[in-house]
Design a protein around this motif. Structure first.
Motif, PDB file in Angstrom:
ATOM      1  N   VAL A 385       0.740  -1.245  -0.004  1.00  0.00           N
ATOM      2  CA  VAL A 385       0.026  -0.020   0.114  1.00  0.00           C
ATOM      3  C   VAL A 385       0.832   1.270   0.027  1.00  0.00           C
ATOM      4  O   VAL A 385       0.825   2.188  -0.476  1.00  0.00           O
ATOM      5  CB  VAL A 385      -1.008  -0.038   1.211  1.00  0.00           C
ATOM      6  N   GLN A 386       2.119   1.002   0.412  1.00  0.00           N
ATOM      7  CA  GLN A 386       3.144   2.284   0.721  1.00  0.00           C
ATOM      8  C   GLN A 386       4.185   1.619  -0.065  1.00  0.00           C
ATOM      9  O   GLN A 386       5.316   1.557   0.416  1.00  0.00           O
ATOM     10  CB  GLN A 386       3.305   2.720   1.898  1.00  0.00           C
ATOM     11  N   PRO A 387       4.339   1.581  -1.538  1.00  0.00           N
ATOM     12  CA  PRO A 387       5.511   0.874  -2.346  1.00  0.00           C
ATOM     13  C   PRO A 387       6.635   2.004  -2.326  1.00  0.00           C
ATOM     14  O   PRO A 387       6.487   3.022  -2.171  1.00  0.00           O
ATOM     15  CB  PRO A 387       4.917   0.868  -3.575  1.00  0.00           C
ATOM     16  N   PRO A 388       7.775   1.458  -2.409  1.00  0.00           N
ATOM     17  CA  PRO A 388       9.028   2.169  -2.529  1.00  0.00           C
ATOM     18  C   PRO A 388       8.821   3.139  -3.843  1.00  0.00           C
ATOM     19  O   PRO A 388       8.080   2.908  -4.831  1.00  0.00           O
ATOM     20  CB  PRO A 388      10.016   1.254  -2.966  1.00  0.00           C
ATOM     21  N   TRP A 389       9.199   4.523  -3.431  1.00  0.00           N
ATOM     22  CA  TRP A 389       8.844   5.695  -4.378  1.00  0.00           C
ATOM     23  C   TRP A 389       7.365   5.598  -5.084  1.00  0.00           C
ATOM     24  O   TRP A 389       7.376   6.287  -6.205  1.00  0.00           O
ATOM     25  CB  TRP A 389       9.812   5.341  -5.430  1.00  0.00           C
ATOM     26  N   GLY A 390       6.484   5.193  -4.282  1.00  0.00           N
ATOM     27  CA  GLY A 390       5.334   5.206  -5.053  1.00  0.00           C
ATOM     28  C   GLY A 390       4.913   4.261  -5.834  1.00  0.00           C
ATOM     29  O   GLY A 390       3.677   4.395  -6.415  1.00  0.00           O
ATOM     30  N   SER A 391       5.898   3.526  -6.377  1.00  0.00           N
ATOM     31  CA  SER A 391       5.794   2.550  -7.565  1.00  0.00           C
ATOM     32  C   SER A 391       5.049   3.463  -8.766  1.00  0.00           C
ATOM     33  O   SER A 391       4.250   2.649  -9.331  1.00  0.00           O
ATOM     34  CB  SER A 391       4.808   1.270  -7.104  1.00  0.00           C
ATOM     35  N   ASN A 392       5.262   4.587  -8.767  1.00  0.00           N
ATOM     36  CA  ASN A 392       4.600   5.556  -9.912  1.00  0.00           C
ATOM     37  C   ASN A 392       5.509   5.651 -11.212  1.00  0.00           C
ATOM     38  O   ASN A 392       6.512   4.799 -11.398  1.00  0.00           O
ATOM     39  CB  ASN A 392       4.079   6.887  -9.312  1.00  0.00           C
ATOM     40  N   TYR A 393       5.460   6.850 -11.772  1.00  0.00           N
ATOM     41  CA  TYR A 393       6.155   7.024 -12.845  1.00  0.00           C
ATOM     42  C   TYR A 393       7.390   8.011 -12.512  1.00  0.00           C
ATOM     43  O   TYR A 393       7.060   9.160 -12.301  1.00  0.00           O
ATOM     44  CB  TYR A 393       5.533   7.440 -13.945  1.00  0.00           C
ATOM     45  N   THR A 394       8.483   7.442 -12.350  1.00  0.00           N
ATOM     46  CA  THR A 394       9.857   8.386 -12.390  1.00  0.00           C
ATOM     47  C   THR A 394      10.575   8.645 -13.394  1.00  0.00           C
ATOM     48  O   THR A 394      10.851   7.955 -14.256  1.00  0.00           O
ATOM     49  CB  THR A 394      10.736   7.956 -11.388  1.00  0.00           C
ATOM     50  N   THR A 395      10.037   9.851 -14.135  1.00  0.00           N
ATOM     51  CA  THR A 395      10.272  10.164 -15.562  1.00  0.00           C
ATOM     52  C   THR A 395      11.627  10.905 -15.766  1.00  0.00           C
ATOM     53  O   THR A 395      12.071  11.464 -16.911  1.00  0.00           O
ATOM     54  CB  THR A 395       9.248  11.176 -16.084  1.00  0.00           C
ATOM     55  N   ASN A 396      12.668  10.798 -14.894  1.00  0.00           N
ATOM     56  CA  ASN A 396      13.889  11.408 -15.056  1.00  0.00           C
ATOM     57  C   ASN A 396      14.861  10.146 -15.562  1.00  0.00           C
ATOM     58  O   ASN A 396      16.036  10.498 -15.697  1.00  0.00           O
ATOM     59  CB  ASN A 396      14.424  12.271 -14.056  1.00  0.00           C
ATOM     60  N   ILE A 397      14.313   8.894 -15.591  1.00  0.00           N
ATOM     61  CA  ILE A 397      15.068   7.729 -16.317  1.00  0.00           C
ATOM     62  C   ILE A 397      14.181   6.541 -16.253  1.00  0.00           C
ATOM     63  O   ILE A 397      14.236   5.982 -17.279  1.00  0.00           O
ATOM     64  CB  ILE A 397      16.591   7.567 -15.392  1.00  0.00           C
ATOM     65  N   ASN A 398      13.557   6.180 -15.252  1.00  0.00           N
ATOM     66  CA  ASN A 398      13.141   4.927 -15.050  1.00  0.00           C
ATOM     67  C   ASN A 398      12.098   4.726 -15.718  1.00  0.00           C
ATOM     68  O   ASN A 398      12.007   3.561 -16.558  1.00  0.00           O
ATOM     69  CB  ASN A 398      12.458   4.861 -13.479  1.00  0.00           C
ATOM     70  N   THR A 399      11.056   5.386 -16.225  1.00  0.00           N
ATOM     71  CA  THR A 399       9.859   5.212 -17.235  1.00  0.00           C
ATOM     72  C   THR A 399      10.492   5.109 -18.444  1.00  0.00           C
ATOM     73  O   THR A 399       9.993   4.183 -19.239  1.00  0.00           O
ATOM     74  CB  THR A 399       8.974   6.558 -17.154  1.00  0.00           C
TER      75      THR A 399
END
Length: 850
Positions: A385-399
């Motif tokens: 429910v509280q994933p690392p870094w929100g498990s969202n879209y980090t768009t400065n490299i990861n996505t």
């Protein structure tokens, strides 16, 4: 229509199946998973499942890629137009601390979090006896997870797959003895939920997502719910059982299977997500209607028909590429986790590298399909429910890294969810451009976004409630995304895509940047101000600063996009005035600099520290995934990039090491690329408490260990292995450009090069034996090899001048300045042979040694 599609897929499967089957393409284990990083992932682009394979109480952990916390929250900050000039003035005067303080006034809230959907539980009435012949696997040949074991002389088998054609998860339970299946079925969720047996064969879970989730454990309210009609998504899971023999019964929130010979479990699910600008609570879809509709369709189709259609659909993508780095019959006898544990002791494991490579392609197919959302930090798999870094879209490299393998591993269709998402980002990004910066043209995205395509600079980071400018002060993600559009065109030659999808998105990203750029009063170059080098800090005079100007990352991104757009305008014969504006701006961009240590400068001035070991090396974008720095055309810049890599070191977080594999491959250093790739096969025990970002490796289920798990390491490494075997970014198709000694013989079939060429290679004694090139668009084919070669079907000639094929052009030589020329260590010389030959669309060509 549904049945026509399914039966068509079955016919397709008939010629894709048996000849393609590779018994080495299995992840297998002789014990059940007892922790998430041991479970095996399934996915159909929307529904994700982690299969644990337990004997007594099986768990299927479930996700839906549209289930997130919160609601559309643009986060735009009208203070921006007033504060921005103050930030820029502080940067120009060198007061970087003041600039950072001022920037915080321009930030908005952090992005939403990706959430777990629920769990399907099967509790078996096994006697307390010894389990024999236990085996669980994920077969990459067919994307099916199988669990098999023997209890009291009865062999039990469970097969599970998530079907893209049927939009459902399907589980088949059988035993080799009649009436031997006895188990209970439950559904649960880590979110608010209720479960009810609607019939003796139907179980339904209705859930509610929180309106807010915080990642900092110290925050007073980590998870915040509204009432059932308030903000926060609703969702539903439906499970239906079809039995052969025995009977089904229901009691409250549970189904029971008694004395069945076989059982098929159908699972469908849905959320109330209804688009980027609609509250899922007040304007959302009814998830019950969608889940019920899917269930009505899938449960009327037999298991065998669903399975064949699933395999046909999956293999139509997966079977395009086959990689063989050698055979090791003894290693195949070991469970996958044991192979990982002993990788270095056994001097490597080439079949495991091939498996890992294809696992990356498998994950892309499982997580990113037509109509789905793009893959997030964990693909579509998350248990927190509280994933690392929100498990969202980090768009400065990861996505972006998530999609590096889409084109060169022949999965172009899987790239489309990112382009669809970009269209949404362009809508919201245009509003952010106006509100935050008073810019009326184009669109912008900062370092982080979520399901609702948030584009404003996010504050409130996980470990810094005030927000750190070194993350948020980076309005460049739209530029990086836009380069993916151009790459897709170069690999596919799809002119309609370029005209209708790519060009408008690329143009909008560039329009914003033309307004964002500002002239540096000291140098008269166009620069970005303020600027950061993603997540790193400028270290100067014993201090660290979070904001500066004209970082190398920014300038190289802009060159890449402006150049692509100029070429696209020529191809489409459009926008002459805009093209001229781009050409003028490009000529004025702040150049690359080679610093005092012979390194490629990261910062505006020569402030790099050789002791800096930061995981981000964003200033090397021009080497990869960009095309501006190459050993042939820009040897000094390539040597400087190499020096920067040496300063940072090899071991880092999982995704950073994956990026380094690509960089060393681009430098044509296969030995160094392989060294880092080998380090990535370090076994990480998920039960041990490890420092976050404390050195990369691989979990038992082959998920990349950041640590914790991030999927970009898997995707980046697969892209990197491809780059070691084939490159096409510099106007030539380089065959085996970075082949390490550890792969003396092998073959690869079906990978892609720019120009819409499909390439197959065979090599022995580290030399090319044969290449087959299929031309998907026709035109000139320029081949680079380390030995003289000939083309069987047509006459080839030595290449000269620029490649006339517009799908395979080189960038050229970007401007750069050198602080200390004597500090540059030249790259080792290499022997190469380059030929040109003309191709016809749809024809195949054979390359052999002379």
């Amino acid at each position: 229509m549904k049945r026509i599609i399914i039966f068509s897929l079955i016919f397709l499967q008939s010629w894709l199946a048996s000849a393609q089957y590779d018994p080495a393409l299995k992840l297998w284990y002789n014990t059940p998973a007892t922790i998430w990083e041991e479970a095996l992932p399934l996915g159909n682009g929307k529904t994700g499942a982690m299969v644990f394979g337990s004997v007594q109480k099986e768990r299927f952990q479930l996700n839906d890629n549209t289930l997130w916390s919160g609601f559309p929250e643009p986060g735009n900050n009208p203070n921006g137009p007033t504060v921005l000039p103050q930030v820029r003035e502080a940067v120009f005067t060198g007061d970087y601390e003041l600039a950072a303080k001022l920037w915080k006034k321009m930030q908005g809230p952090y992005s939403a979090r990706y959430l777990p959907l629920g769990d399907l539980w099967l509790t078996f009435d096994h006697k307390d006896s010894v389990t024999e012949k236990y085996h669980r696997e994920l077969d990459l040949n067919n994307a099916i997870s199988t669990v098999r074991y023997t209890k009291d002389g009865v062999e039990y088998t469970r097969e599970t797959f998530t079907s893209f054609p049927a939009k459902a998860m399907v589980v088949r339970l059988t035993a080799n003895k009649k009436n031997a299946l006895n188990f209970r079925v439950d559904l649960s969720s880590k979110l608010r939920f209720t479960t009810k047996a609607e019939a003796n064969n139907l179980l339904v879970l209705k859930g509610k997502a929180p309106k807010f989730v915080a990642n900092r454990p110290s925050e007073p309210k980590q998870v915040e719910y509204d009432d059932e009609k308030g903000e926060g998504m609703t969702f539903e899971i439906q499970v239906k059982l079809v039995n052969e023999g025995g009977k089904l019964s229901a009691t409250g929130d549970q189904l029971t299977v008694s004395n069945a010979s076989s059982v098929t479990i159908y699972l469908t699910e849905a959320t109330s997500f209804n688009g980027l600008n609609r509250s899922a609570a007040f304007q959302g879809k009814n998830p019950s209607i969608e889940a019920m509709s899917k269930m009505g369709k899938v449960s009327s189709i037999s298991y065998d028909v669903l399975k064949k259609a699933h395999i046909a659909d999956y293999q139509s993508l997966f079977n395009r590429v086959k990689l063989n780095l050698g055979v090791d019959a003894e290693s195949l006898k070991l469970p996958t986790d044991l192979r990982l544990k002993t990788f270095s002791k056994r001097g490597g494991d080439n079949p495991l590298v091939s498996l890992y490579y294809q696992f990356g392609r498998y994950l892309m197919i499982a997580a990113s399909r037509t109509g789905s959302r793009p893959t997030n930090l964990q693909g579509i798999w998350n248990d927190h429910v509280q994933p690392p870094w929100g498990s969202n879209y980090t768009t400065n490299i990861n996505t972006e890294m998530n999609y590096w393998l889409a084109e060169n591993t022949n999965l172009s269709e899987c790239h489309q969810p990112l382009f669809d998402f970009m269209k949404e980002l362009a809508v919201n990004g245009a509003v952010t451009a106006k509100v935050n910066y008073n810019i009326d043209e184009g669109w912008v995205v900062h370092h982080n976004t979520d399901l609702w395509a948030k584009t404003s600079p996010p504050g409130g980071y996980e470990w810094d409630e005030k927000g750190m400018p070194r993350w948020s002060c980076w309005p460049m993600a739209g530029v990086w995304f836009a380069t993916h559009c151009w790459e897709h065109y170069l690999f596919t030659g799809d002119l309609k895509f370029l005209r209708e999808q790519a060009y408008p998105l690329m143009k909008g990203a560039a329009q914003f940047q033309l307004h964002w750029l500002i002239k540096d009063p000291a140098s008269n170059y166009l620069i970005t101000n303020p600027s950061t080098s993603p997540e790193n800090t400028l270290k100067k005079d014993g201090k660290e600063y979070q904001v500066s100007m004209a970082t190398t990352m920014d300038m190289s991104l802009l060159r890449e996009l402006f150049t692509a757009l100029i070429n696209a305008a020529d191809l489409l014969k459009t926008d002459a005035a805009f093209k001229a504006e781009l050409e003028k701006a490009k000529a004025q961009l702040y150049p690359y600099h080679i610093g005092q240590y012979g390194q490629l400068q990261e910062w505006f001035k020569d402030w790099d520290q050789p002791t800096d070991k930061h995981r981000h090396l964003s200033h090397l974008f021009g080497l990869y995934p960009g095309s501006q720095i190459t050993p042939l055309q820009t040897p000094e810049l390539a040597a400087a990039a190499k020096q920067s890599l040496i300063h940072r070191g090899d071991v880092s977080t999982g995704w950073s090491m994956a990026w380094k594999v690509n960089w060393w491959a681009r430098l044509q250093d296969g030995e160094h690329a392989y060294k880092i790739l080998s380090d990535a096969f370090t076994y990480i025990n998920p039960r041990e408490i490890r420092e976050t970002m404390g050195g990369g490796g691989t979990y038992p289920n082959l998920f990349d260990a950041h640590p914790p798990f991030q999927i970009d390491g898997n995707f980046g490494a697969t892209a990197g292995i491809t780059e070691m075997l084939l490159q096409s970014h510099d106007g030539r198709i380089s065959l085996l450009p970075a082949l390490p000694a550890a792969w003396p013989a092998g073959s690869v079939r079906g990978i892609k090069a720019r120009g819409n060429f499909t390439v197959s290679l065979q090599w022995k004694n580290q030399k090319l034996e044969k290449a087959i090139i299929y031309s998907g668009s026709g035109g000139n084919c320029r081949i680079r090899t380390s030995i003289p070669v000939r083309v069987v079907e047509v006459h080839a000639k030595s290449a000269s001048g620029n490649n006339p094929n517009k799908l395979n052009v080189s960038y050229g030589i970007p401007p750069y300045e050198v602080v200390n020329k004597s500090a540059i260590t030249p790259l080792p010389a290499s022997t190469e042979f380059v030929i040109d030959f003309n191709t016809v669309k749809g024809k195949t060509y054979t390359i052999l040694p002379k």
